[in-house]
Design a protein around this motif. Structure first.
Motif, PDB file in Angstrom:
ATOM      1  N   LEU A  35     -25.663   8.169  -4.536  1.00 14.81           N
ATOM      2  CA  LEU A  35     -25.967   7.322  -5.688  1.00 14.81           C
ATOM      3  C   LEU A  35     -27.411   7.489  -6.137  1.00 14.81           C
ATOM      4  O   LEU A  35     -27.712   7.422  -7.327  1.00 14.81           O
ATOM      5  N   ALA A  36     -28.320   7.714  -5.195  1.00 17.87           N
ATOM      6  CA  ALA A  36     -29.714   7.951  -5.563  1.00 17.87           C
ATOM      7  C   ALA A  36     -29.844   9.254  -6.342  1.00 17.87           C
ATOM      8  O   ALA A  36     -30.639   9.349  -7.283  1.00 17.87           O
ATOM      9  N   ASP A  37     -29.050  10.250  -5.988  1.00 16.83           N
ATOM     10  CA  ASP A  37     -29.074  11.523  -6.699  1.00 16.83           C
ATOM     11  C   ASP A  37     -28.391  11.425  -8.062  1.00 16.83           C
ATOM     12  O   ASP A  37     -28.645  12.232  -8.942  1.00 16.83           O
ATOM     13  N   ALA A  38     -27.509  10.442  -8.227  1.00 21.78           N
ATOM     14  CA  ALA A  38     -26.763  10.293  -9.481  1.00 21.78           C
ATOM     15  C   ALA A  38     -27.549   9.436 -10.465  1.00 21.78           C
ATOM     16  O   ALA A  38     -27.165   8.335 -10.806  1.00 21.78           O
ATOM     17  N   PRO A  46     -30.033  22.939  -4.424  1.00 18.72           N
ATOM     18  CA  PRO A  46     -28.611  23.124  -4.169  1.00 18.72           C
ATOM     19  C   PRO A  46     -28.077  22.321  -2.982  1.00 18.72           C
ATOM     20  O   PRO A  46     -26.883  22.266  -2.758  1.00 18.72           O
ATOM     21  N   ARG A  47     -28.968  21.676  -2.238  1.00 21.17           N
ATOM     22  CA  ARG A  47     -28.540  20.957  -1.035  1.00 21.17           C
ATOM     23  C   ARG A  47     -28.413  19.453  -1.245  1.00 21.17           C
ATOM     24  O   ARG A  47     -28.156  18.715  -0.303  1.00 21.17           O
ATOM     25  N   ASP A  48     -28.622  18.985  -2.474  1.00 23.93           N
ATOM     26  CA  ASP A  48     -28.453  17.555  -2.702  1.00 23.93           C
ATOM     27  C   ASP A  48     -27.109  17.311  -3.391  1.00 23.93           C
ATOM     28  O   ASP A  48     -26.251  18.186  -3.420  1.00 23.93           O
ATOM     29  N   TYR A  49     -26.920  16.118  -3.913  1.00 21.59           N
ATOM     30  CA  TYR A  49     -25.593  15.710  -4.381  1.00 21.59           C
ATOM     31  C   TYR A  49     -25.619  15.205  -5.824  1.00 21.59           C
ATOM     32  O   TYR A  49     -24.896  14.284  -6.172  1.00 21.59           O
ATOM     33  N   ASP A  50     -26.437  15.811  -6.686  1.00 20.92           N
ATOM     34  CA  ASP A  50     -26.484  15.392  -8.084  1.00 20.92           C
ATOM     35  C   ASP A  50     -25.109  15.477  -8.736  1.00 20.92           C
ATOM     36  O   ASP A  50     -24.678  14.557  -9.434  1.00 20.92           O
ATOM     37  N   ILE A  51     -24.430  16.582  -8.534  1.00 23.95           N
ATOM     38  CA  ILE A  51     -23.165  16.823  -9.215  1.00 23.95           C
ATOM     39  C   ILE A  51     -22.086  15.858  -8.736  1.00 23.95           C
ATOM     40  O   ILE A  51     -21.436  15.185  -9.542  1.00 23.95           O
ATOM     41  N   VAL A  52     -21.874  15.754  -7.433  1.00 26.71           N
ATOM     42  CA  VAL A  52     -20.828  14.860  -6.930  1.00 26.71           C
ATOM     43  C   VAL A  52     -21.175  13.395  -7.246  1.00 26.71           C
ATOM     44  O   VAL A  52     -20.288  12.599  -7.533  1.00 26.71           O
ATOM     45  N   GLY A  53     -22.455  13.048  -7.254  1.00 24.66           N
ATOM     46  CA  GLY A  53     -22.855  11.690  -7.614  1.00 24.66           C
ATOM     47  C   GLY A  53     -22.471  11.349  -9.034  1.00 24.66           C
ATOM     48  O   GLY A  53     -21.944  10.262  -9.309  1.00 24.66           O
ATOM     49  N   LEU A  78     -13.802   6.112   6.504  1.00 26.16           N
ATOM     50  CA  LEU A  78     -13.095   7.233   5.915  1.00 26.16           C
ATOM     51  C   LEU A  78     -13.780   8.542   6.270  1.00 26.16           C
ATOM     52  O   LEU A  78     -14.981   8.577   6.501  1.00 26.16           O
ATOM     53  N   THR A  79     -13.008   9.587   6.283  1.00 22.17           N
ATOM     54  CA  THR A  79     -13.566  10.932   6.371  1.00 22.17           C
ATOM     55  C   THR A  79     -13.402  11.531   4.990  1.00 22.17           C
ATOM     56  O   THR A  79     -12.300  11.621   4.466  1.00 22.17           O
ATOM     57  N   VAL A  80     -14.519  11.927   4.398  1.00 21.24           N
ATOM     58  CA  VAL A  80     -14.498  12.387   3.018  1.00 21.24           C
ATOM     59  C   VAL A  80     -15.180  13.741   2.921  1.00 21.24           C
ATOM     60  O   VAL A  80     -16.224  13.960   3.527  1.00 21.24           O
ATOM     61  N   PHE A  81     -14.590  14.626   2.166  1.00 21.17           N
ATOM     62  CA  PHE A  81     -15.196  15.913   1.878  1.00 21.17           C
ATOM     63  C   PHE A  81     -16.104  15.734   0.668  1.00 21.17           C
ATOM     64  O   PHE A  81     -15.645  15.431  -0.424  1.00 21.17           O
ATOM     65  N   LEU A  82     -17.414  15.871   0.859  1.00 19.76           N
ATOM     66  CA  LEU A  82     -18.380  15.699  -0.224  1.00 19.76           C
ATOM     67  C   LEU A  82     -19.228  16.964  -0.350  1.00 19.76           C
ATOM     68  O   LEU A  82     -20.231  17.131   0.327  1.00 19.76           O
ATOM     69  N   PRO A  83     -18.826  17.854  -1.229  1.00 19.93           N
ATOM     70  CA  PRO A  83     -19.570  19.106  -1.380  1.00 19.93           C
ATOM     71  C   PRO A  83     -20.919  18.881  -2.049  1.00 19.93           C
ATOM     72  O   PRO A  83     -21.049  18.045  -2.934  1.00 19.93           O
ATOM     73  N   ASN A  84     -21.909  19.650  -1.616  1.00 19.61           N
ATOM     74  CA  ASN A  84     -23.227  19.561  -2.251  1.00 19.61           C
ATOM     75  C   ASN A  84     -23.228  20.398  -3.534  1.00 19.61           C
ATOM     76  O   ASN A  84     -22.233  21.020  -3.895  1.00 19.61           O
ATOM     77  N   ASP A  85     -24.363  20.396  -4.216  1.00 18.30           N
ATOM     78  CA  ASP A  85     -24.458  21.091  -5.501  1.00 18.30           C
ATOM     79  C   ASP A  85     -24.151  22.586  -5.380  1.00 18.30           C
ATOM     80  O   ASP A  85     -23.526  23.178  -6.261  1.00 18.30           O
ATOM     81  N   ARG A  86     -24.580  23.197  -4.306  1.00 21.50           N
ATOM     82  CA  ARG A  86     -24.335  24.635  -4.102  1.00 21.50           C
ATOM     83  C   ARG A  86     -22.839  24.924  -4.069  1.00 21.50           C
ATOM     84  O   ARG A  86     -22.370  25.921  -4.632  1.00 21.50           O
ATOM     85  N   ALA A  87     -22.071  24.050  -3.416  1.00 20.97           N
ATOM     86  CA  ALA A  87     -20.623  24.259  -3.332  1.00 20.97           C
ATOM     87  C   ALA A  87     -19.983  24.192  -4.718  1.00 20.97           C
ATOM     88  O   ALA A  87     -19.080  24.979  -5.033  1.00 20.97           O
ATOM     89  N   PHE A  88     -20.449  23.267  -5.553  1.00 18.04           N
ATOM     90  CA  PHE A  88     -19.909  23.186  -6.911  1.00 18.04           C
ATOM     91  C   PHE A  88     -20.302  24.406  -7.739  1.00 18.04           C
ATOM     92  O   PHE A  88     -19.506  24.902  -8.541  1.00 18.04           O
ATOM     93  N   LYS A  89     -21.527  24.898  -7.545  1.00 23.00           N
ATOM     94  CA  LYS A  89     -21.942  26.106  -8.260  1.00 23.00           C
ATOM     95  C   LYS A  89     -21.076  27.293  -7.833  1.00 23.00           C
ATOM     96  O   LYS A  89     -20.671  28.123  -8.649  1.00 23.00           O
ATOM     97  N   ARG A  90     -20.784  27.355  -6.547  1.00 19.44           N
ATOM     98  CA  ARG A  90     -19.938  28.442  -6.025  1.00 19.44           C
ATOM     99  C   ARG A  90     -18.519  28.335  -6.589  1.00 19.44           C
ATOM    100  O   ARG A  90     -17.902  29.337  -6.950  1.00 19.44           O
TER     101      ARG A  90
END
Length: 107
Positions: A35-38, A46-53, A78-90
């Motif tokens: 949420l802080a990244d959003a 690429p290692r933060d969570y702007d995109i998923v946020g 919960l167990t959640v898959f939360l990709p970082n920005d690099r994963a979304f770019k990939r």
């Protein structure tokens, strides 16, 4: 089947993003970091969570979790898959064959 997977994914993302730490000395939760990244700002980290946020906030604001009957219990474990920005770019590269460097264009 797809609807239940989508419901579980959305509920997991939202619940994780809304998690609140037990005390001020506790390190920030992944949900708080997301949420802080959003904040509507994108960077080149690429290692933060702007995109998923931004995606989580858009999903919550759209009302989709409620429409799917998702329970938004922030205390749920919960167990959640939360990709970082690099994963979304990939992923964008894998889908389009082009590298997208601007995070706002990845969404």
């Amino acid at each position: 089947m797809r609807r239940s997977i989508a419901t579980a994914l959305i509920a997991g993302l939202v619940a994780t993003a809304l998690a609140i730490p037990a005390s001020a000395e506790t390190p920030p939760t992944l949900g708080e970091q997301i949420l802080a990244d959003a904040d509507g700002q994108f960077d080149n980290n690429p290692r933060d969570y702007d995109i998923v946020g931004e995606i989580v906030l858009a999903i919550v604001e759209s009302g989709i979790p409620t429409q799917l009957g998702a329970s938004l219990d922030p205390s749920a474990e919960l167990t959640v898959f939360l990709p970082n920005d690099r994963a979304f770019k990939r992923l964008a590269h894998d889908l389009t064959g082009k590298w997208v460097n601007d995070e706002s264009n990845v969404i």
